[in-house]
Design an enzyme around this catalytic site. Structure first.
Site, PDB file in Angstrom:
ATOM      1  N   ARG A  47       0.818  -1.224   0.000  1.00  0.00           N
ATOM      2  CA  ARG A  47       0.000   0.000   0.000  1.00  0.00           C
ATOM      3  C   ARG A  47       0.850   1.272   0.000  1.00  0.00           C
ATOM      4  O   ARG A  47       0.416   2.303  -0.483  1.00  0.00           O
ATOM      5  CB  ARG A  47      -0.916  -0.006   1.215  1.00  0.00           C
ATOM      6  CG  ARG A  47      -2.035  -1.011   1.021  1.00  0.00           C
ATOM      7  CD  ARG A  47      -3.137  -0.778   1.989  1.00  0.00           C
ATOM      8  NE  ARG A  47      -2.673  -1.050   3.349  1.00  0.00           N
ATOM      9  CZ  ARG A  47      -3.492  -1.108   4.398  1.00  0.00           C
ATOM     10  NH1 ARG A  47      -4.773  -0.891   4.240  1.00  0.00           N
ATOM     11  NH2 ARG A  47      -3.033  -1.369   5.582  1.00  0.00           N
ATOM     12  N   LYS A 149       2.613 -18.995   5.939  1.00  0.00           N
ATOM     13  CA  LYS A 149       1.846 -19.462   7.093  1.00  0.00           C
ATOM     14  C   LYS A 149       1.487 -18.272   7.972  1.00  0.00           C
ATOM     15  O   LYS A 149       2.180 -17.272   7.895  1.00  0.00           O
ATOM     16  CB  LYS A 149       2.613 -20.520   7.888  1.00  0.00           C
ATOM     17  CG  LYS A 149       3.808 -19.956   8.677  1.00  0.00           C
ATOM     18  CD  LYS A 149       4.199 -20.816   9.831  1.00  0.00           C
ATOM     19  CE  LYS A 149       3.631 -20.366  11.130  1.00  0.00           C
ATOM     20  NZ  LYS A 149       4.348 -19.271  11.804  1.00  0.00           N
ATOM     21  N   HIS A 179       8.277 -22.729   6.435  1.00  0.00           N
ATOM     22  CA  HIS A 179       9.713 -22.588   6.132  1.00  0.00           C
ATOM     23  C   HIS A 179      10.558 -23.697   6.760  1.00  0.00           C
ATOM     24  O   HIS A 179      11.677 -23.943   6.329  1.00  0.00           O
ATOM     25  CB  HIS A 179      10.234 -21.189   6.505  1.00  0.00           C
ATOM     26  CG  HIS A 179      10.521 -20.988   7.958  1.00  0.00           C
ATOM     27  ND1 HIS A 179       9.571 -20.611   8.857  1.00  0.00           N
ATOM     28  CD2 HIS A 179      11.656 -21.119   8.677  1.00  0.00           C
ATOM     29  CE1 HIS A 179      10.103 -20.513  10.065  1.00  0.00           C
ATOM     30  NE2 HIS A 179      11.377 -20.813   9.989  1.00  0.00           N
ATOM     31  N   HIS A 241       4.947 -26.095  12.121  1.00  0.00           N
ATOM     32  CA  HIS A 241       6.332 -26.578  12.134  1.00  0.00           C
ATOM     33  C   HIS A 241       6.496 -27.919  12.866  1.00  0.00           C
ATOM     34  O   HIS A 241       7.086 -28.858  12.339  1.00  0.00           O
ATOM     35  CB  HIS A 241       7.251 -25.547  12.783  1.00  0.00           C
ATOM     36  CG  HIS A 241       7.205 -24.187  12.151  1.00  0.00           C
ATOM     37  ND1 HIS A 241       7.023 -23.998  10.810  1.00  0.00           N
ATOM     38  CD2 HIS A 241       7.330 -22.943  12.686  1.00  0.00           C
ATOM     39  CE1 HIS A 241       7.040 -22.694  10.545  1.00  0.00           C
ATOM     40  NE2 HIS A 241       7.221 -22.041  11.667  1.00  0.00           N
TER      41      HIS A 241
HETATM   42  C1  BG6 Z   1       7.854 -18.639  12.622  1.00  0.00           C
HETATM   43  C2  BG6 Z   1       7.065 -18.216  13.826  1.00  0.00           C
HETATM   44  O1  BG6 Z   1       7.049 -19.357  11.730  1.00  0.00           O
HETATM   45  O2  BG6 Z   1       8.945 -19.458  13.043  1.00  0.00           O
HETATM   46  C3  BG6 Z   1       7.945 -17.471  14.809  1.00  0.00           C
HETATM   47  O3  BG6 Z   1       5.995 -17.372  13.410  1.00  0.00           O
HETATM   48  C4  BG6 Z   1       9.162 -18.309  15.165  1.00  0.00           C
HETATM   49  O4  BG6 Z   1       7.230 -17.130  15.978  1.00  0.00           O
HETATM   50  C5  BG6 Z   1       9.862 -18.801  13.904  1.00  0.00           C
HETATM   51  O5  BG6 Z   1      10.035 -17.491  15.914  1.00  0.00           O
HETATM   52  C6  BG6 Z   1      10.956 -19.789  14.249  1.00  0.00           C
HETATM   53  O6  BG6 Z   1      11.666 -20.117  13.080  1.00  0.00           O
HETATM   54  P1  BG6 Z   1      13.160 -20.617  13.136  1.00  0.00           P
HETATM   55  O7  BG6 Z   1      13.513 -20.917  11.722  1.00  0.00           O
HETATM   56  O8  BG6 Z   1      13.977 -19.492  13.718  1.00  0.00           O
HETATM   57  O9  BG6 Z   1      13.191 -21.807  14.035  1.00  0.00           O
END
Ligand code: BG6
Length: 497
Positions: A47, A149, A179, A241
């Protein structure tokens, strides 16, 4: 070797944090190949009334922060980055379409397009509709839409969002991101299991006592209090995750490494998982103030945009049962939280003890019913971050003889370190963006998969559970230790080493 085809990569939410921290560095790194770089163009949209030049300047800064030199990135930013304002209401899709077409004509691109929705979840739906309404869901080349997500807030909203997506896009155009699936070590779970007959033959209820999955973070919610307080840890981490990690540990070998063969097996695990009983299988917590690395850290309730009386959980421990032939009765213990003592993502597979213990001080073999009689069971630790690698604990004879003449055992480790063997592991986003651009959906979450994982937690999300406070810098509320002890057959589950 297939290569990334020329394309236009459109980022929704281009002024946001994810674009700066992850997407721009990952795209830049992918485009180090000069031939790819020449014909792969990024169009940011949001935006804010930014110009091309402002977007480029922000990208240059992001790349500098990632350790790239100013000179190296300048050319790429000028030649490859563009920006289009989506209107102050964020709904000027007609102008966006015109700009997409104009850039493609001007730069001689063939009409391959990826739309990456790095947006607040509440506007995924409108963005999908906006793209569909102006015909940006189709082109002369390929069109792919990438959704970050969380995909939905619960089962109903995930189903509604899937319906909305499918009104405008075919499922094979949709890339739902988790991810964790892009992390090298997470993918390696499959290689480890299905590339090595050694462990796979023992990967079942006959030999495994329990599986513990820990995802611990020392950080608090930082500036994300607004989003996080609406979401909570079960939605933010467990539904996606941790559940993804569980499916990779528990799935059957797929018929092939083709995307749908793998995703079919993951869905079967999700369908075999029993909903946890909120009363007996779940402990929730919220961090209070505490001390970490010698510094006082404030409570969750003091974080920006978090109400002072919030009861949102920042910690969850759960016991899950995969009700199928391979796993029935083996507890899968999930533990995850913010403001825990250190960063650790680890899967601990605890094998059963030997059926009889020969190493007692009185020399008499006994059946391991109690801790006195039991040699420590073998344990396989799969560490996903940091210090990625494996660690297998086994028993050896300690040298010499103990005073009572018995043979003494000592635990030792066989270790493998990713870093030592291969150097630094690639960033998850780079892996995932490459796969999107190559059209490989293996590491993305399919529609039925995302719905099955929401379904699993439907009862828990509806339940009104107590949220126990825990001091920042500890491993969670005391209630967890008591519950873990009753959950497992072989005594209390170990706190992470
Ligand atoms: C994200 C969450 O998907 O993953 C976060 O929204 C979290 O809250 C993060 O901190 C952790 O990812 P990673 O790769 O650092 O373990």
């Amino acid at each position: 070797m297939p290569r990334i085809q020329p394309h236009l990569f459109v980022i929704f939410g281009a002024t946001g944090d994810l674009t700066k921290r992850k997407l721009i560095p990952a795209l830049y790194s992918l485009m180090q190949d000069a031939d790819v770089a020449r014909r792969c163009v990024v169009l940011g949209t949001a935006r804010s009334d930014w110009s091309d030049e402002r977007f480029r300047e922000e990208a240059r800064e992001a790349l500098r922060d990632n350790g790239y030199s100013e000179e190296a990135v300048a050319k790429w930013c000028t030649r490859n980055l563009y920006y289009q304002c989506l209107g102050t209401e964020g709904n000027d899709y007609g102008q966006l379409r015109d700009r997409v077409e104009q850039l493609e004509r001007h730069l001689g691109l063939p009409g391959n397009r990826a739309f990456y929705l790095s947006l607040p979840p509440s506007v995924y739906g409108p963005a999908i509709e906006g793209l569909g309404d102006v015909g940006l869901n189709d082109s002369s080349g390929w069109t792919r839409v990438v959704v970050e997500k969380p995909f939905g807030y619960d089962l109903d909203s995930a189903q509604a969002l899937n319906d909305q997506v499918h009104r405008h896009f075919d499922e094979d155009q949709v890339y739902r991101i988790d991810h964790y699936l892009g992390k090298e070590t997470v993918q390696n779970l499959m290689a480890f299991r299905f590339g090595n007959a050694l462990f796979e033959s023992m990967w079942n209820r006959e030999h495994i006592d329990r599986v513990e999955i820990t995802v611990a973070e020392p950080l608090g919610v930082g500036g994300r209090g607004g989003y996080y307080d609406q979401s909570g840890h079960v939605r933010d981490m467990v539904q996606n995750h941790l559940t993804q990690l569980l499916t990779l540990v528990a799935m059957e070998p797929p018929a092939s490494m083709e995307a749908n063969a793998i995703r079919d097996e993951k869905v079967k695990v999700l369908n075999a998982l029993q909903q946890p009983d909120p009363e007996t299988d779940v402990v929730l917590g919220q961090y209070a103030a505490g001390t970490m690395d010698g510094e006082r850290v404030p409570a969750y309730r003091e974080a920006p945009d978090v109400p002072a009386d919030s009861i949102t959980e920042t910690f969850a421990a759960l016991r899950l049962n995969v009700a199928n032939w391979r796993w029935q009765g083996v507890p899968f213990l999930l533990r995850t939280g913010k403001r825990l003592p250190r960063k650790l993502t680890q899967i601990a597979v605890r094998f059963q003890s030997a059926p009889i213990s020969l190493f007692q001080s009185d020399g008499a073999p006994c059946v391991p019913q109690n801790a006195d009689c039991e040699a420590p069971p073998n344990e396989l630790l799969i560490t996903l971050q940091p210090d990625e690698g494996f660690d297998l604990r086994f028993e050896v004879k300690a040298p010499g003889t103990s005073p009572d003449g018995a043979m003494a055992l000592e635990s030792q480790h066989l270790s493998f370190s990713y870093q030592d063997a291969f150097g630094p592991v690639p960033d998850a986003y780079e892996t995932l963006l490459r796969d999107i651009l190559m059209g490989d959906p293996t590491l993305f979450v399919r529609a039925d998969e995302v719905e099955a994982s929401w379904q699993l937690y439907a009862g828990l999300l509806d339940a009104d559970l107590p949220v126990h406070p825990y001091e920042a810098g500890t491993w969670g509320p005391a209630a967890v230790d008591r519950l873990l002890a009753t959950w497992t057959s072989g005594g209390p589950a170990s706190p992470p080493a």
